[in-house]
Scaffold this active site. Structure first.
Site, PDB file in Angstrom:
ATOM      1  N   ARG A  51       0.613  -1.230   0.086  1.00 13.29           N
ATOM      2  CA  ARG A  51       0.210   0.111  -0.102  1.00 13.29           C
ATOM      3  C   ARG A  51       1.012   1.453  -0.317  1.00 13.29           C
ATOM      4  NH1 ARG A  51      -4.451  -0.393   4.357  1.00 13.29           N
ATOM      5  NH2 ARG A  51      -2.545  -0.766   5.722  1.00 13.29           N
ATOM      6  N   LYS A 150      -0.249 -19.487   6.404  1.00 18.03           N
ATOM      7  CA  LYS A 150      -1.277 -19.678   6.587  1.00 18.03           C
ATOM      8  C   LYS A 150      -1.216 -18.191   7.875  1.00 18.03           C
ATOM      9  CE  LYS A 150       2.032 -19.931  11.621  1.00 18.03           C
ATOM     10  NZ  LYS A 150       1.556 -20.476  12.575  1.00 18.03           N
ATOM     11  N   ASP A 179       3.444 -24.158   4.861  1.00 16.98           N
ATOM     12  CA  ASP A 179       4.131 -24.775   6.003  1.00 16.98           C
ATOM     13  C   ASP A 179       5.567 -24.715   5.658  1.00 16.98           C
ATOM     14  OD1 ASP A 179       4.819 -25.457   8.152  1.00 16.98           O
ATOM     15  OD2 ASP A 179       2.621 -26.546   8.197  1.00 16.98           O
ATOM     16  N   HIS A 180       6.389 -23.514   6.171  1.00 15.77           N
ATOM     17  CA  HIS A 180       7.752 -23.290   5.855  1.00 15.77           C
ATOM     18  C   HIS A 180       8.658 -24.206   6.754  1.00 15.77           C
ATOM     19  CE1 HIS A 180       7.614 -21.265   9.879  1.00 15.77           C
ATOM     20  NE2 HIS A 180       8.665 -21.588   9.594  1.00 15.77           N
ATOM     21  N   LYS A 184      12.018 -27.314   5.909  1.00 17.55           N
ATOM     22  CA  LYS A 184      13.136 -27.360   6.797  1.00 17.55           C
ATOM     23  C   LYS A 184      14.205 -28.307   5.788  1.00 17.55           C
ATOM     24  CE  LYS A 184      11.760 -24.890  10.264  1.00 17.55           C
ATOM     25  NZ  LYS A 184      13.257 -23.909  10.333  1.00 17.55           N
ATOM     26  N   GLU A 218       8.835 -22.375  22.122  1.00 15.25           N
ATOM     27  CA  GLU A 218       9.950 -21.155  21.367  1.00 15.25           C
ATOM     28  C   GLU A 218       9.476 -20.424  23.202  1.00 15.25           C
ATOM     29  OE1 GLU A 218       6.809 -19.134  17.926  1.00 15.25           O
ATOM     30  OE2 GLU A 218       5.816 -20.333  19.423  1.00 15.25           O
ATOM     31  N   ASP A 237      -3.071 -22.129  15.811  1.00 14.22           N
ATOM     32  CA  ASP A 237      -1.722 -20.880  15.248  1.00 14.22           C
ATOM     33  C   ASP A 237      -0.287 -22.229  15.071  1.00 14.22           C
ATOM     34  OD1 ASP A 237      -0.330 -18.752  15.050  1.00 14.22           O
ATOM     35  OD2 ASP A 237       0.920 -19.188  16.467  1.00 14.22           O
ATOM     36  N   HIS A 242       2.115 -26.618  11.711  1.00 14.27           N
ATOM     37  CA  HIS A 242       3.190 -27.402  11.669  1.00 14.27           C
ATOM     38  C   HIS A 242       3.324 -28.682  13.099  1.00 14.27           C
ATOM     39  CE1 HIS A 242       3.958 -23.435  10.815  1.00 14.27           C
ATOM     40  NE2 HIS A 242       3.993 -23.244  11.487  1.00 14.27           N
ATOM     41  N   LYS A 334       4.534 -20.994  24.028  1.00 17.63           N
ATOM     42  CA  LYS A 334       5.177 -19.575  24.302  1.00 17.63           C
ATOM     43  C   LYS A 334       6.081 -19.790  25.253  1.00 17.63           C
ATOM     44  CE  LYS A 334       3.230 -17.945  20.421  1.00 17.63           C
ATOM     45  NZ  LYS A 334       4.059 -17.718  19.131  1.00 17.63           N
TER      46      LYS A 334
HETATM   47  P1  NAD Z   1       2.665  -7.251   7.802  1.00 17.08           P
HETATM   48  O1  NAD Z   1       1.248  -6.534   8.552  1.00 17.08           O
HETATM   49  O2  NAD Z   1       4.132  -6.813   8.746  1.00 17.08           O
HETATM   50  O3  NAD Z   1       2.473  -6.987   6.314  1.00 17.08           O
HETATM   51  C1  NAD Z   1       1.213  -6.960   5.970  1.00 17.08           C
HETATM   52  C2  NAD Z   1       1.909  -6.248   4.401  1.00 17.08           C
HETATM   53  O4  NAD Z   1       0.526  -6.226   3.501  1.00 17.08           O
HETATM   54  C3  NAD Z   1       2.524  -4.856   3.985  1.00 17.08           C
HETATM   55  O5  NAD Z   1       3.324  -4.980   3.311  1.00 17.08           O
HETATM   56  C4  NAD Z   1       1.312  -4.851   3.662  1.00 17.08           C
HETATM   57  O6  NAD Z   1       1.627  -2.423   3.477  1.00 17.08           O
HETATM   58  C5  NAD Z   1       0.291  -4.701   3.393  1.00 17.08           C
HETATM   59  N1  NAD Z   1      -0.689  -4.653   2.593  1.00 17.08           N
HETATM   60  C6  NAD Z   1      -1.912  -3.634   3.981  1.00 17.08           C
HETATM   61  N2  NAD Z   1      -3.241  -3.775   3.484  1.00 17.08           N
HETATM   62  C7  NAD Z   1      -2.374  -3.453   1.915  1.00 17.08           C
HETATM   63  C8  NAD Z   1      -3.722  -3.062   1.330  1.00 17.08           C
HETATM   64  N3  NAD Z   1      -4.812  -2.821   1.252  1.00 17.08           N
HETATM   65  N4  NAD Z   1      -3.064  -3.081  -0.456  1.00 17.08           N
HETATM   66  C9  NAD Z   1      -1.593  -3.909  -0.342  1.00 17.08           C
HETATM   67  N5  NAD Z   1      -1.274  -4.088   0.200  1.00 17.08           N
HETATM   68  C10 NAD Z   1      -1.625  -4.132   2.029  1.00 17.08           C
HETATM   69  O7  NAD Z   1       2.753  -8.931   8.066  1.00 17.08           O
HETATM   70  P2  NAD Z   1       3.032 -10.220   7.821  1.00 17.08           P
HETATM   71  O8  NAD Z   1       4.240 -10.262   9.258  1.00 17.08           O
HETATM   72  O9  NAD Z   1       4.157  -9.876   6.342  1.00 17.08           O
HETATM   73  O10 NAD Z   1       2.415 -10.898   6.926  1.00 17.08           O
HETATM   74  C11 NAD Z   1       2.390 -11.114   5.883  1.00 17.08           C
HETATM   75  C12 NAD Z   1       0.675 -13.337   6.120  1.00 17.08           C
HETATM   76  O11 NAD Z   1       1.924 -13.268   6.360  1.00 17.08           O
HETATM   77  C13 NAD Z   1       0.097 -12.867   7.193  1.00 17.08           C
HETATM   78  O12 NAD Z   1      -0.460 -13.368   6.851  1.00 17.08           O
HETATM   79  C14 NAD Z   1       0.988 -13.538   7.965  1.00 17.08           C
HETATM   80  O13 NAD Z   1      -0.487 -14.111   9.082  1.00 17.08           O
HETATM   81  C15 NAD Z   1       1.483 -14.575   6.919  1.00 17.08           C
HETATM   82  N6  NAD Z   1       2.761 -15.070   7.542  1.00 17.08           N
HETATM   83  C16 NAD Z   1       3.515 -14.059   8.328  1.00 17.08           C
HETATM   84  C17 NAD Z   1       4.879 -15.231   9.224  1.00 17.08           C
HETATM   85  C18 NAD Z   1       5.492 -13.631   9.831  1.00 17.08           C
HETATM   86  O14 NAD Z   1       6.981 -13.954  10.449  1.00 17.08           O
HETATM   87  N7  NAD Z   1       6.078 -12.278  10.086  1.00 17.08           N
HETATM   88  C19 NAD Z   1       5.031 -16.181   9.006  1.00 17.08           C
HETATM   89  C20 NAD Z   1       3.493 -16.726   8.787  1.00 17.08           C
HETATM   90  C21 NAD Z   1       2.841 -16.304   8.208  1.00 17.08           C
END
Ligand code: NAD
Length: 487
Positions: A51, A150, A179-180, A184, A218, A237, A242, A334
Site C-alpha cells: 500500500r 498460514k 507450511d515453512h 526445512k 518457543e 496457530d 506445523h 510460548k
Molecule cells: P505485515 O503486517 O508486516 O505486512 C503486511 C503487508 O501487507 C505490508 O506490506 C502492507 O503494506 C501490505 N498491505 C496491507 N494492506 C494492504 C492493502 N490494502 N493493499 C496492499 N497491500 C497491503 O504482515 P506479515 O507479518 O508480513 O505477514 C503477512 C502474511 O504472512 C500474513 O498473512 C501472516 O499471517 C503470514 N505469515 C507471516 C509470518 C511472519 O513471520 N511474519 C509467518 C507466517 C505467516
C-alpha cells in the site's frame, strides 16, 4: 559436496505485502540467496506490491536494508547485491481498490508463456481481492501460481471458504499453501531416512516404536502479536498446521512415488485416521503467567481476562494397523525454557537383558530430528563403555547429520523459504499442503476447540516446561517428555 542447482526458466514473482515483516525477514533474503547461488535466471522479474506510496528506488533501499539485517554474510557481495536490487521493481497498490492494477500490468510486459507466481504475504482478508484483482487485470493464465501463508482459515468453515475463493480463479495445481516447516532440510531428510533406507521401515510401527514426541517450544511470548493471537491460541496457530504436518510425515505410509499427490494422499490418510480426542486427560492447555521482568500473556495481549492458550500438550492416536497402541505426544508453547523444535521417535526397550545388573540399564533408542535452533538428526544408542572396566553399558549419540559428507562446515544451510519459493517456480507441490489436507486438519482441531475453548487454561511460569499437568500427561503413561534443551 556442493549444493546442486536445478536451473529454472525466467519467471515473474509478484510479492503482495512486500514491505511487511515476512517479506523483509524471509522472502527478500531468500530470493537474494537464490541469485547468489546462481539459481536466479537472467530475465527473472520480482515486483513488490504494497500500500505504501513509494517509488522503485525507495523500495530497493528498503530491500537493501532487509538484506543488511537478515541476509547474513553473503548478502555483502556488492556485485550480486547490485544485480539483485536491479531485478526488483515496486508498484504501490491498495488491493481493496480497483485503481492501480494497470500499473502492475504495465510493470510486467510480454509475460506470455512464463511462470508468474503471486505471493500473498498479506493478511487473509485481502486474499479474495487479490485473487480477483490479478484475474480481472488479465495477469493470470495457465502458467500462473498463487502462494498463500498460514493462517489458512481459523476453522473448517473459514478454510473451506478460503479454498473456495481461490478455486474461483485457480486450479488446485496452481495453489501453493506454504507450511515453512516442510521446507526445512531435516523434515525432508525424515522422508529420505524412512524411504531411501531399508533399515528403519521394518521397525517403523507399533511393534518396535514405543511412542513419538513432537515439540515446538518457543522462548518468546506473543509480544506485538498479542491482540491478533487472542482468540486464536496454540491449537489453531501451531498444532493445526506445523505439528500435524510433522506428525503426518512420521506416520504416513510409503507413497508409491515421491510426487505431490502421492505424498499428499498419504498425509491425508493420516489426518483422517486421527482418532477424535475426547479424553479430557489427553489434553492440557496452558497460558503463561508473569515472571520476574516478564509480562504475562494477559499483559502482552492487552486483555483483562482470556481463555486463549499459549501452551498445549496432547496425546493423539493414529487409528490404523501400523500405529495401533503408539501414542503421539504433541506439545507447543510460548515463553518456555528454551527454543527447541524436534521430532523424537522413541523405540521400545530391548525385550530381554542379557547383562548383569552391574552393567547398568540400556536406554531406549531414540531417533531425534531437530529443526530448531540448529537442524540435526541423531540416534541415541547404548554401547559398551570403552576401557577395561568390564561390560558396562553407556548411552552414546550417533550423530547422523553427516556434516562431513554434506559439507555443512562450509556449506550454508538454506532457509526453508529458499527451497519453497523455487519449488513454486518449478511447479512442484510436494512440500505444500493440498486444500483437502488443510480441511481434514481443521476438522480434527475443530472438534477439540469446540469442547475446550471456553475453559480457562492452567497458568504456567515463563521459562518453564509448561503447566505441571503436561508432565502428568506423560507420567500417567509411565513416560516422560524429553528435556527442553539442545540435545
Ligand atoms: P505485515 O503486517 O508486516 O505486512 C503486511 C503487508 O501487507 C505490508 O506490506 C502492507 O503494506 C501490505 N498491505 C496491507 N494492506 C494492504 C492493502 N490494502 N493493499 C496492499 N497491500 C497491503 O504482515 P506479515 O507479518 O508480513 O505477514 C503477512 C502474511 O504472512 C500474513 O498473512 C501472516 O499471517 C503470514 N505469515 C507471516 C509470518 C511472519 O513471520 N511474519 C509467518 C507466517 C505467516
Amino acid at each position: 559436496m556442493v549444493a546442486r542447482i536445478v536451473p529454472v526458466d525466467p519467471f515473474d514473482l509478484v510479492v503482495f505485502g512486500a514491505t511487511g515483516d515476512l517479506a523483509r525477514r524471509k522472502l527478500i533474503p531468500a530470493l537474494y540467496h537464490r541469485m547468489h547461488d546462481g539459481q536466479m535466471p537472467e530475465g527473472a522479474r520480482i515486483v513488490g506490491v504494497a500500500r505504501a506510496k513509494m517509488d522503485r528506488d525507495a523500495f530497493r533501499r528498503m530491500a537493501a536494508e532487509a538484506l543488511d539485517e537478515f541476509g547474513g554474510e553473503v548478502a555483502r557481495d556488492t556485485e550480486i547485491r547490485d544485480r539483485f536490487l536491479r531485478t526488483i521493481d515496486y508498484v504501490p497498490l491498495d488491493v481493496t481498490s480497483h485503481e492501480g492494477w494497470d500499473a502492475l500490468k504495465a510493470a510486467l510486459p510480454d509475460g506470455e508463456g512464463r511462470v508468474r507466481a503471486f505471493y500473498l504475504s498479506v493478511a487473509p482478508r485481502f486474499f479474495g481481492d487479490i485473487a480477483q484483482g490479478v484475474h480481472e487485470a488479465g495477469l493470470t493464465d495457465a502458467h500462473s501460481r498463487i502462494v498463500i501463508e498460514k493462517p489458512l482459515g481459523h476453522d473448517l468453515a473459514s478454510a473451506r471458504e478460503l479454498n473456495g475463493v481461490f478455486a474461483g480463479h485457480f486450479e488446485e495445481h496452481q495453489i501453493f499453501r506454504i507450511d515453512h516447516y516442510l521446507g526445512k532440510e531435516t523434515v525432508q531428510n525424515l522422508m529420505a531416512l524412512r524411504f531411501a533406507n531399508a533399515l528403519f521401515e521394518p521397525l517403523w510401527n507399533g511393534r518396535h516404536i514405543d511412542h513419538v514426541q513432537i515439540t515446538v517450544a518457543e522462548k518468546v511470548g506473543v509480544e506485538g502479536r498479542g491482540p491478533y493471537y487472542d482468540g486464536i491460541g496454540a491449537m489453531r496457530d501451531m498444532v493445526q498446521n506445523h505439528l500435524l504436518q510433522l506428525l503426518c510425515l512420521v506416520a504416513m505410509e510409503p507413497p508409491s512415488h515421491f510426487e505431490p499427490d502421492a505424498v499428499r494422499d498419504e498425509k491425508l490418510k493420516v489426518l483422517r485416521a486421527l482418532a477424535p480426542l475426547t479424553d479430557p486427560d489427553a489434553l492440557v492447555r496452558g497460558q503463561y503467567a508473569n515472571g520476574p521482568g516478564c509480562p504475562s500473556y494477559l499483559d502482552d495481549a492487552e486483555r483483562g481476562a482470556s481463555n486463549t492458550e499459549t501452551f498445549i500438550a496432547l496425546k493423539a492416536e493414529v487409528a490404523n494397523w501400523r500405529w495401533s497402541g503408539v501414542p503421539f505426544y504433541l506439545r507447543t508453547g510460548k515463553r518456555m525454557k528454551s527454543r527447541v523444535s524436534e521430532v523424537a521417535v522413541v523405540f521400545k526397550c530391548a525385550p530381554h537383558s542379557i547383562f548383569p545388573a552391574a552393567s547398568g540399564r540400556a536406554a531406549q533408542n531414540v531417533l531425534s530430528l531437530r529443526l530448531q535452533p540448529d537442524e540435526a538428526i541423531k540416534l541415541g544408542m547404548t554401547i559398551k563403555e570403552p576401557g577395561p572396566g568390564g561390560m558396562r553399558l553407556a548411552p552414546a549419540i550417533l550423530d547422523m547429520t553427516f556434516a562431513d559428507k554434506l559439507g555443512a562446515s562450509n556449506m550454508r544451510m538454506p532457509d526453508a523459504y529458499e527451497r519453497l519459493v523455487m519449488d513454486v517456480i518449478r511447479g512442484d507441490q510436494t512440500l505444500f499442503m493440498r486444500g483437502d489436507e488443510v480441511e481434514a486438519a481443521w476438522a480434527w482441531v475443530d472438534a477439540i476447540t469446540a469442547r475446550v475453548d471456553d475453559e480457562p487454561p492452567a497458568l504456567y511460569e515463563p521459562g518453564s516446561a509448561g503447566p505441571d499437568d503436561a508432565l502428568m500427561l506423560m507420567h500417567r503413561d509411565g513416560r516422560r517428555w524429553r528435556e527442553l534443551v539442545q540435545q
